[in-house]
Design a protein around this motif. Structure first.
Motif, PDB file in Angstrom:
ATOM      1  N   LEU A 152     -45.181 -22.926 -66.949  1.00 50.41           N
ATOM      2  CA  LEU A 152     -46.323 -22.910 -66.500  1.00 50.41           C
ATOM      3  C   LEU A 152     -46.403 -23.307 -64.955  1.00 50.41           C
ATOM      4  CD1 LEU A 152     -49.315 -23.133 -67.144  1.00 50.41           C
ATOM      5  CD2 LEU A 152     -49.622 -25.315 -68.646  1.00 50.41           C
ATOM      6  N   SER A 153     -46.300 -24.615 -64.456  1.00 56.16           N
ATOM      7  CA  SER A 153     -45.614 -25.135 -63.034  1.00 56.16           C
ATOM      8  C   SER A 153     -45.518 -23.897 -62.147  1.00 56.16           C
ATOM      9  CB  SER A 153     -44.575 -26.201 -63.423  1.00 56.16           C
ATOM     10  OG  SER A 153     -45.097 -26.892 -64.378  1.00 56.16           O
ATOM     11  N   GLU A 154     -44.915 -22.883 -62.405  1.00 52.11           N
ATOM     12  CA  GLU A 154     -44.009 -21.951 -61.869  1.00 52.11           C
ATOM     13  C   GLU A 154     -45.389 -21.239 -60.898  1.00 52.11           C
ATOM     14  OE1 GLU A 154     -40.900 -20.276 -63.922  1.00 52.11           O
ATOM     15  OE2 GLU A 154     -39.064 -21.986 -63.085  1.00 52.11           O
ATOM     16  N   THR A 155     -46.081 -20.597 -62.754  1.00 52.77           N
ATOM     17  CA  THR A 155     -47.127 -20.128 -62.352  1.00 52.77           C
ATOM     18  C   THR A 155     -48.331 -20.418 -62.159  1.00 52.77           C
ATOM     19  OG1 THR A 155     -46.215 -18.865 -64.648  1.00 52.77           O
ATOM     20  CG2 THR A 155     -48.155 -18.564 -63.326  1.00 52.77           C
ATOM     21  N   ILE A 156     -48.466 -21.876 -61.975  1.00 54.44           N
ATOM     22  CA  ILE A 156     -49.484 -21.852 -61.484  1.00 54.44           C
ATOM     23  C   ILE A 156     -49.278 -22.301 -59.743  1.00 54.44           C
ATOM     24  CG2 ILE A 156     -50.617 -24.908 -60.555  1.00 54.44           C
ATOM     25  CD1 ILE A 156     -50.677 -25.055 -64.370  1.00 54.44           C
ATOM     26  N   ASP A 170     -52.568 -11.001 -60.278  1.00 54.22           N
ATOM     27  CA  ASP A 170     -50.464 -10.470 -60.780  1.00 54.22           C
ATOM     28  C   ASP A 170     -50.305 -11.597 -60.360  1.00 54.22           C
ATOM     29  OD1 ASP A 170     -51.591  -8.026 -59.969  1.00 54.22           O
ATOM     30  OD2 ASP A 170     -50.670  -7.892 -57.557  1.00 54.22           O
ATOM     31  N   ALA A 171     -50.545 -12.280 -60.195  1.00 53.17           N
ATOM     32  CA  ALA A 171     -49.390 -13.884 -60.682  1.00 53.17           C
ATOM     33  C   ALA A 171     -49.768 -15.006 -61.513  1.00 53.17           C
ATOM     34  CB  ALA A 171     -49.643 -14.831 -59.528  1.00 53.17           C
ATOM     35  N   ALA A 172     -51.223 -14.496 -61.982  1.00 52.47           N
ATOM     36  CA  ALA A 172     -51.918 -14.878 -62.963  1.00 52.47           C
ATOM     37  C   ALA A 172     -50.988 -13.870 -64.409  1.00 52.47           C
ATOM     38  CB  ALA A 172     -53.726 -14.891 -63.858  1.00 52.47           C
ATOM     39  N   ALA A 289     -54.628 -21.728 -71.697  1.00 52.18           N
ATOM     40  CA  ALA A 289     -55.965 -22.241 -71.711  1.00 52.18           C
ATOM     41  C   ALA A 289     -55.956 -22.788 -70.048  1.00 52.18           C
ATOM     42  CB  ALA A 289     -55.880 -22.671 -72.837  1.00 52.18           C
ATOM     43  N   ARG A 290     -54.539 -23.391 -70.112  1.00 58.92           N
ATOM     44  CA  ARG A 290     -54.159 -24.474 -68.588  1.00 58.92           C
ATOM     45  C   ARG A 290     -54.030 -23.641 -68.236  1.00 58.92           C
ATOM     46  NH1 ARG A 290     -52.488 -29.819 -69.681  1.00 58.92           N
ATOM     47  NH2 ARG A 290     -52.599 -29.454 -67.407  1.00 58.92           N
ATOM     48  N   LEU A 291     -53.770 -22.534 -67.749  1.00 61.75           N
ATOM     49  CA  LEU A 291     -53.283 -21.428 -66.895  1.00 61.75           C
ATOM     50  C   LEU A 291     -54.583 -21.127 -66.494  1.00 61.75           C
ATOM     51  CD1 LEU A 291     -51.482 -20.177 -65.323  1.00 61.75           C
ATOM     52  CD2 LEU A 291     -51.104 -18.038 -66.948  1.00 61.75           C
ATOM     53  N   ALA A 292     -55.616 -20.590 -67.746  1.00 59.67           N
ATOM     54  CA  ALA A 292     -56.901 -20.114 -67.319  1.00 59.67           C
ATOM     55  C   ALA A 292     -57.747 -20.974 -66.379  1.00 59.67           C
ATOM     56  CB  ALA A 292     -57.858 -20.000 -68.429  1.00 59.67           C
ATOM     57  N   GLN A 293     -56.885 -21.798 -66.699  1.00 58.72           N
ATOM     58  CA  GLN A 293     -58.479 -23.658 -65.751  1.00 58.72           C
ATOM     59  C   GLN A 293     -57.191 -23.691 -64.235  1.00 58.72           C
ATOM     60  OE1 GLN A 293     -57.240 -26.633 -68.481  1.00 58.72           O
ATOM     61  NE2 GLN A 293     -59.098 -26.972 -69.254  1.00 58.72           N
TER      62      GLN A 293
END
Length: 540
Positions: A152-156, A170-172, A289-293
């Motif tokens: 999650l941290s890497e994606t954010i 693309d990243a998300a 959900a956190r990633l969506a935020q």
């Protein structure tokens, strides 16, 4: 035990070289409700584990006799723990011989979870086995959560580094796929209902969903997020969700994590399939959900910039004369090009102009320093001021002085570069005033190309401008003016890039259009700044 308190069946690997020991331990474990797999030596146990690893049926726990004939039970434990895909298998050592406390410690140091002294009560054996498995599963859950949080941290970080809504989607999408271990699609819906779609890299598709599918998704997202605040998790059944976003031509129910921007004018959707695949676990869904935020927070400035960029480009195009609408300049041929920066780059303030004056024809190419809507609006002001002043004054140096004063008066924090060329079509006499810009390049037919020796201070800093540089164009000469967006490359000295430009112009085919097109082919791909270009020559 499971979540409802029921005892769960486990598979236990018993490693013991004695037939009686294997029989007794197997009978005890089967009576407790477990399946039993046996091995007689340490190497046989490793071979059995390899086979089961390939089949995806590793046992839940290994009961290992300390005294094996080939390798000790402690060494077997170390070898099991040293294998990445077996390291989580809990190992319980046992022995029928009394051992000193130091020997028991050796088993724990080897990575074992517990130590049994046999004979032991059946209930004790079952309790120790279940406790070892329970501790291993908790440890595995903690490690899995740590891995997911790291993902999650890497994606954010990747999402926050995106330079456009498409890069963001693309990243998300890649991050969502990694968090859920399955295909994913991400949609960023702009305020103008433009839909940016990203899909995970492992999705293979010969024919992506058509425009109709995208319009359906855009309308669906707009309806689902109307009046919403915060993240909403919902499922859209396959008949309402177009096929092909997760797998080519396959219908899926879609599990959506939806969130609108703060002003409600745009939205982000992270989508995963639920039909034909195992549904995403609640703990993974919480991370989605956190990633969506995080994605919607990154999307807001990018979408705002897209709007600003559109306004700036519209402003530039509306005020820059198109090639077919350039004023008639008797005795002079002119070709112009204007190329906006790539979608990921910021808008600039580049411009060109070709004007008739009482003393000849005036050509100009300039660039307002900075990248923003303000740079584009200041560009328009400079161009209009130039058009107004040249009605009564044609001297390039005087015009540069006047534009310098105008810029300092109305925009004291802004600077600009500008090159002005006044040409007399009857004599070929050229007068050049250069305010911090790349000087004109003179391409002489069959004699190479050289930059005019014309320099001067930027506009907007209040330093006097030198007299114009004068030269004479032959009928076969071409004069080229460009903004630095054509050749400037991060990490490369501008003088080196100018030499590359000179070499490319020397080798271009005859004609103004051929010259411009050759240079755009050489330098004009995916530039980080706008490109303005003007080439002229005496009419043949």
């Amino acid at each position: 035990m499971d979540a409802n308190g029921r005892r769960t069946e486990m598979t236990v690997l018993v490693v013991d070289d004695t037939t009686a020991g294997r029989f007794a331990m197997g009978k005890l474990l089967r009576r407790a409700g477990h399946q039993v797999v046996t091995a007689t030596t340490g190497r046989a146990a490793l071979a059995e584990l390899d086979v089961r690893l390939r089949a995806g049926t590793l046992p839940d726990v290994a009961l290992v006799d300390v005294d094996l004939p080939d390798i000790s039970g402690f060494d077997l434990c170390r070898r099991i723990k040293a294998r990445p895909h077996m390291a989580g298998l809990p190992v319980v050592h046992f022995s029928t011989a009394p051992l000193a406390p130091a020997d028991r410690c050796q088993g724990l140091d080897a990575g074992g979870e517990a130590y049994l002294v046999m004979p032991a009560q059946p209930g004790e054996v079952d309790a120790v086995v279940r406790a070892a498995v329970r501790a291993a599963r908790l440890r595995a859950d903690d490690q899995a959560l740590a891995r997911r949080l790291s993902l999650l941290s890497e994606t954010i970080i990747a999402v926050q580094a995106a330079r456009s809504p498409q890069e963001l989607a693309d990243a998300a999408a890649d991050g969502t796929a990694r968090l859920t271990a399955g295909p994913a699609a991400v949609f960023v819906l702009g305020p103008d209902d433009e839909l940016y779609r990203g899909t995970s890299r492992d999705r293979t598709s010969l024919a992506p969903p058509d425009k109709g599918a995208h319009r359906t998704v855009a309308a669906l997202l707009r309806r689902l997020t109307r009046g919403q605040t915060g993240v909403r998790i919902t499922t859209v059944p396959a008949p309402l969700w177009p096929a092909g976003f997760f797998r080519p031509g396959v219908e899926h129910d879609a599990r959506l994590a939806l969130i609108p921007t703060g002003d409600g004018r745009a939205a982000v959707c992270l989508a995963t399939p639920t039909r034909g695949v195992r549904r995403v676990a609640p703990e993974k869904e919480a991370l989605v959900a956190r990633l969506a935020q995080a994605t919607v927070l990154a999307a807001e400035p990018l979408l705002m910039y897209q709007v600003e960029r559109h306004v700036a480009l519209t402003l530039q195009h509306s005020f820059l004369p198109q090639p077919h609408r350039l004023p008639e300049l008797p005795g002079v041929e002119v070709a112009v090009r204007y190329v906006p920066a790539s979608q990921e780059a910021e808008i600039g303030g580049d411009f060109y102009a070709a004007l008739r004056t009482p003393q000849g024809h005036l050509a100009a190419v300039g660039d307002v320093v900075g990248h923003s809507l303000e740079a584009a609006t200041v560009m328009v002001e400079i161009r209009h001021a130039l058009r107004a002043h040249c009605v009564e004054e044609s001297d390039p140096a005087v015009l540069a002085e006047r534009l310098d004063r105008m810029l300092r008066h109305y925009h004291p924090q802004v600077t600009a570069t500008l090159c002005l060329v006044l040409i007399d079509p009857g004599t070929g006499r050229v007068r050049i005033a250069n305010a911090g810009h790349i000087p004109p390049l003179i391409i002489r037919d069959g004699k190479g190309a050289d930059y005019a020796k014309a320099s001067g201070p930027l506009l907007g800093i209040g330093v006097p401008h030198p007299p114009p540089t004068e030269l004479v164009l032959d009928p076969t000469d071409r004069l080229l003016m460009v903004t630095d967006g054509l050749i400037e490359t991060r990490g490369t000295d501008l003088a080196v890039s100018m030499e590359h430009l000179r070499a490319a112009a020397t080798g271009a085919l005859p004609g103004l259009d051929a010259l411009c097109d050759t240079l755009l082919d050489c330098f004009g791909h995916e530039r980080e700044d706008d490109i303005a270009m003007l080439a002229l020559r005496l009419a043949q």
